[in-house]
Design a protein around this motif. Structure first.
Motif, short mmCIF file in Angstrom:
data_model
loop_
_atom_site.label_atom_id
_atom_site.label_comp_id
_atom_site.label_asym_id
_atom_site.label_seq_id
_atom_site.Cartn_x
_atom_site.Cartn_y
_atom_site.Cartn_z
N CYS A 67 14.70 30.92 -6.05
CA CYS A 67 14.81 31.04 -4.21
C CYS A 67 14.37 29.64 -3.88
O CYS A 67 14.13 28.72 -3.17
N TYR A 68 14.50 27.57 -4.99
CA TYR A 68 14.96 27.20 -5.00
C TYR A 68 15.82 26.66 -3.42
O TYR A 68 17.43 27.83 -3.13
N ALA A 95 7.52 22.38 -8.62
CA ALA A 95 6.96 23.21 -7.39
C ALA A 95 6.01 24.26 -8.00
O ALA A 95 5.11 24.73 -7.64
N MET A 96 6.48 25.02 -8.98
CA MET A 96 5.38 25.38 -9.44
C MET A 96 3.78 24.80 -9.80
O MET A 96 2.91 25.46 -10.04
N SER A 117 7.73 18.10 -3.70
CA SER A 117 7.87 19.11 -3.72
C SER A 117 7.20 20.50 -2.09
O SER A 117 6.22 20.01 -1.70
N ALA A 160 11.80 22.03 -9.80
CA ALA A 160 11.15 23.54 -9.98
C ALA A 160 10.36 23.82 -10.31
O ALA A 160 9.64 24.12 -10.54
N VAL A 186 6.45 24.41 -1.04
CA VAL A 186 6.32 25.93 -1.47
C VAL A 186 6.41 26.46 -0.60
O VAL A 186 4.53 26.36 -0.42
N VAL A 205 3.62 31.14 -10.38
CA VAL A 205 4.70 32.36 -9.91
C VAL A 205 5.32 30.85 -11.32
O VAL A 205 6.28 30.41 -10.85
N ILE A 261 10.60 30.24 -9.23
CA ILE A 261 10.83 29.39 -8.15
C ILE A 261 12.15 29.05 -8.66
O ILE A 261 12.99 28.44 -7.53
N GLN A 262 12.88 28.96 -9.64
CA GLN A 262 14.23 28.38 -9.38
C GLN A 262 16.11 29.15 -8.85
O GLN A 262 16.19 28.79 -8.32
#
Length: 128
Positions: free
Chosen positions: A114-115, A94-95, A50, A91, A52, A106, A111-112
């Motif tokens: 803005c994927y 990434a979080m 991931s 996602a 971010v 976040v 996160i989803q």
């Protein structure tokens, strides 16, 4: 592949990944079926990561951290890391990575929303 123009992302993916399948199990975005996330299968020696990028749009700033070990050590980079097998989705991975590396929480739905996509790196000299 290299040297060939592709009229669409699908054309490129068809050329690079002839066995590509739609992976709706890992699609955490809210999209119509026509826009399902294409997720090529992980190949041997490939790892999913991931990345971010934390932004503050009002001031046109991004948050970077100094890489302390591994690939890119000593350079500034955005945040992220290996997606673990136990992560419910990319996602979620990434979080989790953002929280581990920065202590910034976040919400998963942000996160989803803005994927953008997936990163895969192949390490030919890696024995893992």
């Amino acid at each position: 592949r290299l040297g060939k123009s592709h009229p669409s992302l699908q054309s490129y993916l068809d050329a690079v990944y002839p066995d590509l399948v739609l992976d709706k199990k890992h699609d955490t975005t809210k999209r119509d079926d026509d826009d399902a996330v294409l997720r090529p299968p992980v190949r041997p020696k490939q790892k999913e990561f991931s990345l971010v990028v934390v932004t503050e749009s009002r001031y046109k700033r991004i948050l970077l951290g100094m890489k302390n070990r591994g690939f890119g050590k000593g350079f500034y980079n955005a945040f992220g890391g290996k997606i673990d097998p136990g992560d419910k989705s990319p996602a979620y991975g990434a979080m989790r990575e953002l929280k581990e590396e920065t202590n910034i929480n976040v919400p998963l739905d942000v996160i989803q929303r803005c994927y953008v996509g997936l990163l895969r790196f192949t390490f030919d000299d890696d024995d893992e």
